[in-house]
Motif scaffolding. Structure first.
Motif, PDB file in Angstrom:
ATOM      1  N   TYR A 197       0.896  -1.220  -0.118  1.00  0.00           N
ATOM      2  CA  TYR A 197       0.081  -0.047  -0.016  1.00  0.00           C
ATOM      3  C   TYR A 197       0.846   1.099   0.041  1.00  0.00           C
ATOM      4  O   TYR A 197       0.639   2.288  -0.612  1.00  0.00           O
ATOM      5  CB  TYR A 197      -0.983   0.039   1.277  1.00  0.00           C
ATOM      6  N   SER A 198       1.704   1.362   0.873  1.00  0.00           N
ATOM      7  CA  SER A 198       2.670   2.458   1.098  1.00  0.00           C
ATOM      8  C   SER A 198       3.754   2.432   0.120  1.00  0.00           C
ATOM      9  O   SER A 198       4.368   3.495  -0.177  1.00  0.00           O
ATOM     10  CB  SER A 198       3.098   2.780   2.408  1.00  0.00           C
ATOM     11  N   LYS A 199       4.107   1.335  -0.512  1.00  0.00           N
ATOM     12  CA  LYS A 199       5.217   1.188  -1.413  1.00  0.00           C
ATOM     13  C   LYS A 199       6.918   1.423  -0.295  1.00  0.00           C
ATOM     14  O   LYS A 199       7.877   1.360  -0.839  1.00  0.00           O
ATOM     15  CB  LYS A 199       5.257   1.855  -2.753  1.00  0.00           C
ATOM     16  N   LYS A 200       6.710   1.156   0.819  1.00  0.00           N
ATOM     17  CA  LYS A 200       7.905   1.349   1.511  1.00  0.00           C
ATOM     18  C   LYS A 200       8.417   0.101   1.906  1.00  0.00           C
ATOM     19  O   LYS A 200       7.705  -0.577   2.128  1.00  0.00           O
ATOM     20  CB  LYS A 200       7.291   2.380   2.849  1.00  0.00           C
ATOM     21  N   LYS A 201       9.711   0.016   1.994  1.00  0.00           N
ATOM     22  CA  LYS A 201      10.256  -1.256   2.676  1.00  0.00           C
ATOM     23  C   LYS A 201      10.090  -1.262   3.877  1.00  0.00           C
ATOM     24  O   LYS A 201       9.968  -0.296   4.911  1.00  0.00           O
ATOM     25  CB  LYS A 201      11.635  -1.323   2.070  1.00  0.00           C
ATOM     26  N   TYR A 202       9.938  -2.347   4.364  1.00  0.00           N
ATOM     27  CA  TYR A 202       9.588  -2.444   5.948  1.00  0.00           C
ATOM     28  C   TYR A 202      10.788  -1.981   6.675  1.00  0.00           C
ATOM     29  O   TYR A 202      10.400  -1.186   7.626  1.00  0.00           O
ATOM     30  CB  TYR A 202       9.377  -3.920   6.300  1.00  0.00           C
ATOM     31  N   ASN A 203      12.198  -2.287   6.281  1.00  0.00           N
ATOM     32  CA  ASN A 203      13.055  -1.753   7.218  1.00  0.00           C
ATOM     33  C   ASN A 203      13.331  -0.154   6.749  1.00  0.00           C
ATOM     34  O   ASN A 203      14.547   0.239   7.555  1.00  0.00           O
ATOM     35  CB  ASN A 203      14.452  -2.413   6.860  1.00  0.00           C
ATOM     36  N   GLU A 204      12.714   0.359   5.932  1.00  0.00           N
ATOM     37  CA  GLU A 204      12.658   1.887   5.884  1.00  0.00           C
ATOM     38  C   GLU A 204      11.253   2.562   6.402  1.00  0.00           C
ATOM     39  O   GLU A 204      11.489   3.804   6.306  1.00  0.00           O
ATOM     40  CB  GLU A 204      12.896   2.294   4.405  1.00  0.00           C
ATOM     41  N   ASP A 205      10.407   2.003   6.978  1.00  0.00           N
ATOM     42  CA  ASP A 205       9.103   2.466   7.422  1.00  0.00           C
ATOM     43  C   ASP A 205       8.987   2.679   8.993  1.00  0.00           C
ATOM     44  O   ASP A 205       9.392   2.000   9.634  1.00  0.00           O
ATOM     45  CB  ASP A 205       8.059   1.552   7.131  1.00  0.00           C
ATOM     46  N   ASN A 206       9.032   4.175   8.820  1.00  0.00           N
ATOM     47  CA  ASN A 206       9.099   4.825  10.535  1.00  0.00           C
ATOM     48  C   ASN A 206       7.999   4.399  11.200  1.00  0.00           C
ATOM     49  O   ASN A 206       7.718   4.400  12.336  1.00  0.00           O
ATOM     50  CB  ASN A 206       9.342   6.333  10.414  1.00  0.00           C
ATOM     51  N   THR A 207       6.680   3.678  10.737  1.00  0.00           N
ATOM     52  CA  THR A 207       5.678   3.306  11.291  1.00  0.00           C
ATOM     53  C   THR A 207       6.085   2.008  12.086  1.00  0.00           C
ATOM     54  O   THR A 207       5.479   1.744  13.364  1.00  0.00           O
ATOM     55  CB  THR A 207       4.643   3.038  10.263  1.00  0.00           C
ATOM     56  N   ILE A 208       7.172   1.423  12.042  1.00  0.00           N
ATOM     57  CA  ILE A 208       7.712   0.334  12.749  1.00  0.00           C
ATOM     58  C   ILE A 208       8.448   1.101  13.729  1.00  0.00           C
ATOM     59  O   ILE A 208       9.584   1.544  13.442  1.00  0.00           O
ATOM     60  CB  ILE A 208       8.232  -0.548  11.921  1.00  0.00           C
ATOM     61  N   MET A 209       8.476   0.787  15.202  1.00  0.00           N
ATOM     62  CA  MET A 209       9.157   1.533  16.076  1.00  0.00           C
ATOM     63  C   MET A 209      10.246   0.165  16.267  1.00  0.00           C
ATOM     64  O   MET A 209      11.321   0.469  16.626  1.00  0.00           O
ATOM     65  CB  MET A 209       8.267   1.767  17.348  1.00  0.00           C
ATOM     66  N   SER A 210       9.874  -1.154  16.387  1.00  0.00           N
ATOM     67  CA  SER A 210      10.623  -2.021  16.837  1.00  0.00           C
ATOM     68  C   SER A 210      10.320  -3.365  16.130  1.00  0.00           C
ATOM     69  O   SER A 210       9.334  -3.608  15.987  1.00  0.00           O
ATOM     70  CB  SER A 210      10.776  -2.079  18.476  1.00  0.00           C
ATOM     71  N   TRP A 211      11.482  -4.211  15.979  1.00  0.00           N
ATOM     72  CA  TRP A 211      11.259  -5.555  15.802  1.00  0.00           C
ATOM     73  C   TRP A 211      11.594  -6.409  17.072  1.00  0.00           C
ATOM     74  O   TRP A 211      12.456  -6.058  17.732  1.00  0.00           O
ATOM     75  CB  TRP A 211      12.254  -6.023  14.726  1.00  0.00           C
ATOM     76  N   GLN A 212      10.548  -7.401  17.468  1.00  0.00           N
ATOM     77  CA  GLN A 212      10.658  -8.131  18.630  1.00  0.00           C
ATOM     78  C   GLN A 212      10.949  -9.536  18.140  1.00  0.00           C
ATOM     79  O   GLN A 212      10.190 -10.031  17.526  1.00  0.00           O
ATOM     80  CB  GLN A 212       9.516  -7.909  19.426  1.00  0.00           C
ATOM     81  N   VAL A 213      11.794 -10.033  18.789  1.00  0.00           N
ATOM     82  CA  VAL A 213      12.238 -11.498  18.524  1.00  0.00           C
ATOM     83  C   VAL A 213      11.097 -12.203  18.753  1.00  0.00           C
ATOM     84  O   VAL A 213      10.616 -13.101  17.688  1.00  0.00           O
ATOM     85  CB  VAL A 213      13.413 -11.896  19.406  1.00  0.00           C
ATOM     86  N   GLY A 214      10.318 -12.258  19.842  1.00  0.00           N
ATOM     87  CA  GLY A 214       9.145 -13.112  19.910  1.00  0.00           C
ATOM     88  C   GLY A 214       8.383 -12.648  21.305  1.00  0.00           C
ATOM     89  O   GLY A 214       8.763 -11.772  21.930  1.00  0.00           O
ATOM     90  N   ASN A 215       7.187 -13.425  21.331  1.00  0.00           N
ATOM     91  CA  ASN A 215       6.545 -13.058  22.818  1.00  0.00           C
ATOM     92  C   ASN A 215       7.051 -14.059  23.664  1.00  0.00           C
ATOM     93  O   ASN A 215       7.018 -15.300  23.661  1.00  0.00           O
ATOM     94  CB  ASN A 215       4.997 -13.530  22.209  1.00  0.00           C
TER      95      ASN A 215
END
Length: 429
Positions: A197-215
């Motif tokens: 939708y945004s055409k942004k790469k996930y690793n360039e999208d500031n909407t993502i604050m953090s990647w978390q290994v797991g729950n």
């Protein structure tokens, strides 16, 4: 009329462009989070089902948009979201699964994840995306073990299996090379994605604050610490190598994920690529709080929660990093599953947690945020037992738990008012 129309359209496009540019990156400086060049503290929520609700086939996008808008209205701009489930063939687990077979993905659910992130971006909201799960309710590590020849998952909610049996089974993950490699491939696939939708790469999208290994990744046994730590360091380093723009966290419960040892928690979080720490607090599950004796057990609940928080703040100070209480919950009175039922004790507990965050921020401490578990929006329990079946409304309670038990629904207005109040206070600081 024509000129006025185009003028209005041009203004709308300008405002849309400004909104898109306003999504500032979340970073860590010392023991604080920053949004752009300003400190960032918040009361957020868990919204694990967000990408499923965003699905074209099984979701309800109109509901999703209403829920995002209502969260934003209450000051909630930070959502902890499950990237997607694995397997999806057992009762008491999330169905359908994003990764239905190892390395094979449901395109509709990937599209749902894209849609969710894009809509969050429009509202200047931030996502913490966790990539796997220690527990069976979304497949996670146990599903990788089954996929790689370790036998059927001993789902603890299906007799004759038990929780000790499930934990012994899942402990094998940190010794299973093909399992760990398959999870690495999953991490590479998700982080390498481009939003449709945004055409942004996930690793360039500031909407993502953090990647978390797991729950809630956990050791299970003291003897497993070396293998667990090696695995944790490897996957944290992998995430960091794939994405230098976003924060990395583990998703740990803290002491409860570390064989009840703060020393183990600190040792397993030495890696400098872990940008911030996490803790989870579950008074009912840990037998601090008794719903049938709420008034008598509430003081002990607050006391124990305070000590748990203090112990983790000490480690955060030692490691010079911020920390988040990213999971905590309490049922309504008498474990009522319905929105709007009395939430006296839940509200007391929430107010205590939020007050600790506000106090820490005021005193420049490392506790900077809390994500309550969790936001159930327009969902509801449709069975008397609260059990979830495919096709039932999604809530923030996972499928193995009574639906509505820990969910904050739209109708839980007194609780949402507390959330709004503290978010307003934190944004003034």
């Amino acid at each position: 009329m024509k000129n006025r129309f185009f003028k209005t359209l041009s203004l709308a496009l300008i405002f849309t462009a400004i909104a898109c540019q306003a999504q500032e990156k979340i970073t860590v400086k010392g023991n604080e989070f920053y949004k752009g060049d300003k400190p960032y503290a918040y009361i957020g929520t868990n919204y694990w089902y967000g990408s499923m609700l965003a699905s074209k086939k099984i979701g309800d996008r109109k509901r999703l948009l209403r829920e995002l808008d209502l969260m934003k209205k209450n000051g909630i701009d930070n959502l902890r979201v499950l990237v997607g489930a694995d397997g999806g063939k057992y009762d008491f687990t999330v169905r359908p699964a994003l990764q239905y077979e190892q390395g094979k993905y449901d395109e509709d659910l990937l599209d749902g994840l894209d849609f969710l992130i894009n809509e969050m971006s429009k509202r200047n909201m931030y996502a913490v995306l966790y990539l796997t799960n220690n527990w069976e309710w979304s497949g996670g590590m146990s599903q990788y073990l089954e996929w790689n020849g370790k036998g059927a998952i001993p789902v603890p909610n299906i007799p004759p299996n038990t929780w000790p049996q499930f934990m012994s089974y899942t402990e094998q993950f940190h010794s299973c090379e093909p399992c760990m490699e398959a999870l690495n491939n999953h991490v590479k696939f998700i982080i390498g994605r481009t939003n449709a939708y945004s055409k942004k790469k996930y690793n360039e999208d500031n909407t993502i604050m953090s990647w978390q290994v797991g729950n809630e990744p956990r050791l299970f046994t003291v003897e497993n610490e070396v293998k667990f730590t090696k695995w944790l360091n490897n996957i944290v380093d992998l995430i960091d190598s794939l994405d230098k723009n976003h924060l990395v966290s583990t998703g740990s419960e803290g002491k409860n994920s570390s064989n009840d040892s703060m020393e183990i928690f600190e040792r397993t979080h030495q890696n400098p690529n872990i940008d911030y720490l996490t803790m989870h607090i579950w008074p009912k599950n840990w037998n601090w709080f008794k719903a049938d004796n709420a008034e008598a057990t509430m003081p002990t609940t607050i006391e124990n929660a305070g000590k748990y928080i203090d112990d983790h703040i000490k480690v955060a100070n030692n490691l010079k990093r911020p920390i988040i209480i990213e999971e905590f919950g309490l049922p309504r009175e008498n474990e009522n599953l319905n929105a709007g039922a009395s939430s006296i004790y839940r509200n007391q507990f929430y107010s205590y947690i939020f007050g600790r965050v506000a106090e820490s921020v005021k005193n420049n401490g490392p506790l900077r945020a809390a994500n309550f578990w969790g936001y159930g929006g327009e969902g509801k329990a449709v069975n008397e037992t609260g059990k979830w079946n495919p096709g039932d409304p999604l809530t923030t309670d996972p499928p193995q738990e009574p639906q509505g038990l820990n969910s904050v629904f739209n109708g839980d207005k007194s609780t949402l008012e507390i959330v709004k109040k503290y978010n307003s206070e934190l944004k003034k600081k």
